[in-house]
Design a protein around this motif. Sequence first.
Motif, PDB file in Angstrom:
ATOM      1  N   SER A 174       0.821  -1.217   0.000  1.00 51.68           N
ATOM      2  CA  SER A 174       0.000   0.000   0.000  1.00 51.68           C
ATOM      3  C   SER A 174       0.857   1.270   0.000  1.00 51.68           C
ATOM      4  N   LEU A 175       2.043   1.235   0.627  1.00 47.33           N
ATOM      5  CA  LEU A 175       2.803   2.490   0.783  1.00 47.33           C
ATOM      6  C   LEU A 175       3.831   2.763  -0.315  1.00 47.33           C
ATOM      7  N   ALA A 385      -5.168  -2.723   5.397  1.00 53.55           N
ATOM      8  CA  ALA A 385      -6.406  -3.124   4.693  1.00 53.55           C
ATOM      9  C   ALA A 385      -6.322  -2.749   3.211  1.00 53.55           C
ATOM     10  N   ILE A 386      -5.741  -1.582   2.921  1.00 55.32           N
ATOM     11  CA  ILE A 386      -5.613  -1.159   1.517  1.00 55.32           C
ATOM     12  C   ILE A 386      -4.637  -2.089   0.789  1.00 55.32           C
ATOM     13  N   GLY A 387      -3.527  -2.411   1.445  1.00 60.86           N
ATOM     14  CA  GLY A 387      -2.542  -3.319   0.830  1.00 60.86           C
ATOM     15  C   GLY A 387      -3.141  -4.688   0.551  1.00 60.86           C
ATOM     16  N   LEU A 388      -3.962  -5.171   1.472  1.00 64.65           N
ATOM     17  CA  LEU A 388      -4.602  -6.477   1.270  1.00 64.65           C
ATOM     18  C   LEU A 388      -5.562  -6.417   0.086  1.00 64.65           C
ATOM     19  N   ALA A 389      -6.363  -5.348   0.046  1.00 59.53           N
ATOM     20  CA  ALA A 389      -7.336  -5.205  -1.048  1.00 59.53           C
ATOM     21  C   ALA A 389      -6.619  -5.043  -2.386  1.00 59.53           C
ATOM     22  N   LEU A 390      -5.494  -4.310  -2.366  1.00 60.92           N
ATOM     23  CA  LEU A 390      -4.714  -4.099  -3.604  1.00 60.92           C
ATOM     24  C   LEU A 390      -4.186  -5.418  -4.157  1.00 60.92           C
ATOM     25  N   ARG A 391      -3.894  -6.324  -3.247  1.00 63.47           N
ATOM     26  CA  ARG A 391      -3.389  -7.622  -3.693  1.00 63.47           C
ATOM     27  C   ARG A 391      -4.361  -8.304  -4.656  1.00 63.47           C
ATOM     28  N   GLY A 392      -5.647  -8.161  -4.367  1.00 63.60           N
ATOM     29  CA  GLY A 392      -6.672  -8.765  -5.220  1.00 63.60           C
ATOM     30  C   GLY A 392      -6.629  -8.207  -6.631  1.00 63.60           C
ATOM     31  N   ILE A 393      -6.099  -6.999  -6.787  1.00 63.04           N
ATOM     32  CA  ILE A 393      -6.047  -6.365  -8.106  1.00 63.04           C
ATOM     33  C   ILE A 393      -4.677  -6.530  -8.746  1.00 63.04           C
ATOM     34  N   VAL A 394      -3.635  -6.203  -7.990  1.00 67.33           N
ATOM     35  CA  VAL A 394      -2.319  -6.117  -8.641  1.00 67.33           C
ATOM     36  C   VAL A 394      -1.537  -7.431  -8.639  1.00 67.33           C
ATOM     37  N   VAL A 395      -1.848  -8.343  -7.741  1.00 60.85           N
ATOM     38  CA  VAL A 395      -1.093  -9.599  -7.727  1.00 60.85           C
ATOM     39  C   VAL A 395      -1.937 -10.738  -8.295  1.00 60.85           C
ATOM     40  N   ASP A 396      -3.125 -10.930  -7.716  1.00 63.35           N
ATOM     41  CA  ASP A 396      -3.904 -12.101  -8.100  1.00 63.35           C
ATOM     42  C   ASP A 396      -4.437 -11.991  -9.515  1.00 63.35           C
ATOM     43  N   GLU A 397      -4.480 -10.753 -10.054  1.00 60.77           N
ATOM     44  CA  GLU A 397      -4.951 -10.580 -11.422  1.00 60.77           C
ATOM     45  C   GLU A 397      -3.882 -10.942 -12.433  1.00 60.77           C
TER      46      GLU A 397
END
Length: 398
Positions: A174-175, A385-397
């Motif tokens: 996130s940071l 929480a933002i870093g976790l949510a970002l994972r769904g977009i930037v890594v798992d995608e």
Amino acid sequence: MFLNNNSNYPIGLDISDLSLKLVQLNKIQNKIKIQALSKVNLSEGIIDNGIIKNQAELIKAIKTLIANPQYGKVSSEEIIACLPETKTFIKLIEIEKTPNPLKEVINQEIEKHIPMSLDEIYYDWQIVKNSIDKQSILIGVTPKNIVDQYASLLDQAKLSIIALEIESISICRSLLIEEAGLSLISSATAIRQNPPKIISKAGNYGIIDIGATRTSMIFYSKNTILFTVSMPISGKQITNNIADTLELSQDLAEKAKIFCGLDKSKAQGVIKNILTDIVKKLIEKIQESLEFYNSHFANCGALEQILLCGGGANIKNLTQIIKQATNTEVKIGNSLINLAKIDEEFLKIFNEECIFDLNLLKKNNHISQKPLSITQDSSSTFSTAIGLALRGIVVDEM
Ligand SMILES: Nc1ncnc2c1ncn2[C@@H]1O[C@H](COP(=O)(O)OP(=O)(O)OP(=O)(O)O)[C@@H](O)[C@H]1O
Ligand SMILES: [Mg+2]
């Protein structure tokens, strides 16, 4: 025809001892935006030092958080959650190349670092650097019983788990601009061996997450976490100290802390003085950790920045004090750096108001003053929480 703009991306859920935080992101035309955001405080005893003590109450709180977010609407039952920071381990290790299978060598290394047997843990690893005779490998370890406890919690809450992640990875995602899009260690059960793409401008950072019950410092260099260190400070400890010293209620001590922090001009420096010892110990530990970094990772170069996150990042004057002590640029990390530019109106969802009656502090002072009010930006408490949510977009995608 209706266009349904609701996100299918998983919810990022930060489960802490004293709070739950949720963020769901959406990506529209390549812009990542916050779709839903929420926070709820947990009573003491529901989770104790990362161990779930009252699953029923916790499930109730998670359901409330999802059903009634403070902002937006949650449109997914898929979860990416973090594992309790104090129970996990992440470190970059360097190993000599041998003819033995890599997995065997890693198993031996893990046993050197972790006081648990291999059948009590889940671990992931990733090759970060490969030279002729050596390999740098990032390893992440979590006790099986902790992973199983969190998996069972989310199962019971009828949510589907996409990943359980080590918290420092979510915080870096996130940071740091260079981190979004890179896969470090992905989940407690999946092993990834793909080296991350090297981005040339990647820097060296220290990141200090100052939470309600614990604080940790992450050392990060050129696209990888190197190691993390636990720091002797927590929001709860500071509030308790103020409450005990000034014989104040927890609520008032909390407000005094937020309002005065380490600013000597506030309340005649009373609060700053109470915090002196705690801050001294924090600074000593930061300096000691920096020395360790400089001696063991000399080839990485000096830290360029120290970023603060977690609610404690907002302690008044703390950035300046750490800056003076370390001679390094220190600032509050921007948890929203990897999201689309957020407009003023939207930023208000992060505003937290604190009203503080100074008269209650100075019991013997008869000059009455009007209660004071400040509004602070709480986005730094949402980093995980933002870093976790970002994972769904930037890594798992990917
Ligand atoms: N302006 C401020 N000054 C000092 N402390 C603050 C300020 N704002 C928030 N805090 C403290 O930040 C803490 C909450 O931070 P955060 O939400 O990051 O913790 P958490 O994630 O719930 O806890 P942990 O990470 O320890 O599990 C509280 O102790 C709160 O008092
Ligand atoms: Mg936290």
